[in-house]
Design an enzyme around this catalytic site. Structure first.
Site, PDB file in Angstrom:
ATOM      1  N   TYR A 192      28.492 -48.298  71.365  1.00 50.73           N
ATOM      2  CA  TYR A 192      29.953 -48.178  71.223  1.00 50.73           C
ATOM      3  C   TYR A 192      30.348 -48.081  69.753  1.00 50.73           C
ATOM      4  CZ  TYR A 192      34.934 -49.220  71.593  1.00 50.73           C
ATOM      5  OH  TYR A 192      36.307 -49.160  71.481  1.00 50.73           O
TER       6      TYR A 192
ATOM      7  N   SER B 159      37.820 -47.311  66.075  1.00 55.15           N
ATOM      8  CA  SER B 159      37.945 -48.750  66.382  1.00 55.15           C
ATOM      9  C   SER B 159      37.596 -49.530  65.116  1.00 55.15           C
ATOM     10  CB  SER B 159      36.956 -49.093  67.493  1.00 55.15           C
ATOM     11  OG  SER B 159      36.619 -50.459  67.483  1.00 55.15           O
TER      12      SER B 159
HETATM   13  N1  LIG Z   1      41.294 -51.713  73.985  1.00 55.59           N
HETATM   14  C1  LIG Z   1      40.730 -51.987  72.803  1.00 55.59           C
HETATM   15  O1  LIG Z   1      40.562 -53.171  72.419  1.00 55.59           O
HETATM   16  C2  LIG Z   1      40.326 -50.871  71.892  1.00 55.59           C
HETATM   17  C3  LIG Z   1      39.997 -51.190  70.551  1.00 55.59           C
HETATM   18  C4  LIG Z   1      39.590 -50.165  69.700  1.00 55.59           C
HETATM   19  C5  LIG Z   1      39.514 -48.863  70.174  1.00 55.59           C
HETATM   20  N2  LIG Z   1      39.833 -48.579  71.476  1.00 55.59           N
HETATM   21  C6  LIG Z   1      39.688 -47.200  71.928  1.00 55.59           C
HETATM   22  O2  LIG Z   1      40.914 -46.733  72.460  1.00 55.59           O
HETATM   23  C7  LIG Z   1      40.634 -45.663  73.359  1.00 55.59           C
HETATM   24  C8  LIG Z   1      41.461 -45.852  74.614  1.00 55.59           C
HETATM   25  O3  LIG Z   1      40.993 -47.000  75.316  1.00 55.59           O
HETATM   26  P1  LIG Z   1      41.971 -48.051  76.011  1.00 55.59           P
HETATM   27  O4  LIG Z   1      41.728 -49.349  75.336  1.00 55.59           O
HETATM   28  O5  LIG Z   1      43.344 -47.526  76.083  1.00 55.59           O
HETATM   29  O6  LIG Z   1      41.288 -48.186  77.443  1.00 55.59           O
HETATM   30  P2  LIG Z   1      41.699 -47.616  78.891  1.00 55.59           P
HETATM   31  O7  LIG Z   1      43.042 -48.122  79.287  1.00 55.59           O
HETATM   32  O8  LIG Z   1      40.531 -47.915  79.759  1.00 55.59           O
HETATM   33  O9  LIG Z   1      41.830 -46.043  78.663  1.00 55.59           O
HETATM   34  C9  LIG Z   1      40.719 -45.199  78.576  1.00 55.59           C
HETATM   35  C10 LIG Z   1      41.165 -43.796  78.923  1.00 55.59           C
HETATM   36  O10 LIG Z   1      40.029 -42.931  78.744  1.00 55.59           O
HETATM   37  C11 LIG Z   1      39.878 -42.152  79.922  1.00 55.59           C
HETATM   38  N3  LIG Z   1      38.486 -41.828  80.204  1.00 55.59           N
HETATM   39  C12 LIG Z   1      37.446 -42.688  80.315  1.00 55.59           C
HETATM   40  N4  LIG Z   1      36.340 -42.021  80.679  1.00 55.59           N
HETATM   41  C13 LIG Z   1      36.705 -40.714  80.792  1.00 55.59           C
HETATM   42  C14 LIG Z   1      36.017 -39.531  81.142  1.00 55.59           C
HETATM   43  N5  LIG Z   1      34.719 -39.559  81.476  1.00 55.59           N
HETATM   44  N6  LIG Z   1      36.683 -38.352  81.159  1.00 55.59           N
HETATM   45  C15 LIG Z   1      38.015 -38.311  80.865  1.00 55.59           C
HETATM   46  N7  LIG Z   1      38.722 -39.402  80.526  1.00 55.59           N
HETATM   47  C16 LIG Z   1      38.076 -40.588  80.497  1.00 55.59           C
HETATM   48  C17 LIG Z   1      40.424 -43.025  81.041  1.00 55.59           C
HETATM   49  O11 LIG Z   1      40.765 -42.209  82.141  1.00 55.59           O
HETATM   50  P3  LIG Z   1      40.204 -42.533  83.634  1.00 55.59           P
HETATM   51  O12 LIG Z   1      40.782 -43.878  83.997  1.00 55.59           O
HETATM   52  O13 LIG Z   1      40.684 -41.382  84.418  1.00 55.59           O
HETATM   53  O14 LIG Z   1      38.694 -42.581  83.502  1.00 55.59           O
HETATM   54  C18 LIG Z   1      41.628 -43.667  80.383  1.00 55.59           C
HETATM   55  O15 LIG Z   1      42.742 -42.826  80.450  1.00 55.59           O
HETATM   56  C19 LIG Z   1      39.125 -45.669  73.604  1.00 55.59           C
HETATM   57  O16 LIG Z   1      38.529 -44.627  72.865  1.00 55.59           O
HETATM   58  C20 LIG Z   1      38.693 -47.016  73.060  1.00 55.59           C
HETATM   59  O17 LIG Z   1      37.363 -47.004  72.598  1.00 55.59           O
HETATM   60  C21 LIG Z   1      40.250 -49.547  72.332  1.00 55.59           C
END
Ligand SMILES: NC(=O)c1ccc[n+]([C@@H]2O[C@H](COP(=O)([O-])OP(=O)(O)OC[C@H]3O[C@@H](n4cnc5c(N)ncnc54)[C@H](OP(=O)(O)O)[C@@H]3O)[C@@H](O)[C@H]2O)c1
Length: 265
Positions: A156, A143
């Protein structure tokens, strides 16, 4: 493409957001997938969509990746019957905001397992195979919060900082075996990571403050396939990460003291 020549990727957190878009982008390029998430119903519908839209072969692995032993369980499921894996995408994550002193200890422990311990172990298991094959790609989702330390996101952002550093070391180790390691560093992205009652995701996307997950994933996949070291999607995010180091610590301290987001000292 024949069954044997199709590439296959493991994607964690593939049932929504950036992970689902990475899976879609790879499937659109003719890749097969092994997708892993925690919630069975959402993973099943994502896998069905990938099969129907792209004709991909998709293995579903429902696991809670906050449980450290599940790193080995995912490796075993992904490689059972000698199945080959060509790329590992470490994306699963979650977010919470608040002072360290107020954090729920079990929530903090789960975050550190999911963001730090389990991805590191998955790299150990899969890197052995990639090294032997003299081929493979790893995409690690960090991130832009890894670029500067802010109050309220200590668990985080520090875990994302670890992932960035880990990716850089691993890249150096594996480059001599022709294995690529890419760190994806997204800025604010419109996904389920945010509580929509608190964060105006639609408005932020319309204003261009948040990027669509599809674009973040596409840029990440392209960077991974080019074996780039890092990918920061979006010109605005590249400007932020290039200049954030110049912000004086006093400004961040003042934000913590006078901003409405955290308790006052
Ligand atoms: N959105 C942002 O602004 C942003 C910015 C920088 C980095 N990121 C990073 O991008 C990555 C993806 O996040 P996203 O933004 O796409 O959010 P998201 O839509 O909430 O996706 C998160 C994914 O991680 C899975 N996950 C969460 N807890 C888990 C667990 N205990 N075991 C297995 N799977 C798990 C979720 O599956 P379930 O629903 O089944 O739990 C979901 O598929 C993350 O690492 C996040 O830190 C996001």
């Amino acid at each position: 493409m024949s069954e044997a020549s199709r590439k296959r990727a493991v994607v964690t957190g593939a049932c929504s957001g950036i992970g689902l878009e990475v899976a879609r982008a790879l499937a659109a390029r003719g890749w097969d997938l092994c997708v892993c998430s925690e919630r069975e119903d959402r993973l099943r519908s994502a896998a069905n969509e990938l099969r129907a839209q792209h004709g991909a072969s998709v293995d579903e692995v429902v696991l809670d990746l906050t449980v450290v032993a599940n790193a080995k369980a995912l490796y075993d499921r992904a490689t059972e019957d000698g199945r080959r894996v060509d790329a590992l995408v470490l994306n699963a994550g979650f977010f919470f905001f608040g002072e360290v002193a107020d954090a729920d200890p079990s929530r903090a422990e789960r975050m550190l397992s999911l963001h730090v311990v389990v991805p590191s172990l998955l790299c150990t298991y899969f890197a052995r195979d990639f090294r032997e094959l003299r081929a493979g790609n790893v995409l690690i989702v960090s991130s832009i919060s890894a670029f500067r330390d802010f109050p309220g996101i200590a668990h985080y952002a520090s875990s994302k900082k670890y992932l960035r550093a880990f990716a850089a070391s691993l890249r150096c180790e594996l480059a001599v075996y022709d294995v690529g390691v890419t760190c994806l560093l997204p800025g604010a992205t419109a996904t389920a990571l945010y509580d929509r009652d608190v964060v105006p995701v639609e408005l932020a996307t319309r204003l261009g403050v948040m990027m669509p997950a599809e674009r973040v994933a596409r840029e990440g996949v392209e960077a991974m396939l080019r074996k780039d070291a890092e990918c920061i999607p979006g010109a605005f995010n590249r400007v932020v990460t290039g200049s954030i180091g110049w912000v004086p610590q006093g400004a961040i301290d003042a934000l913590r003291k006078w901003g409405p987001w955290l308790k006052k000292p």
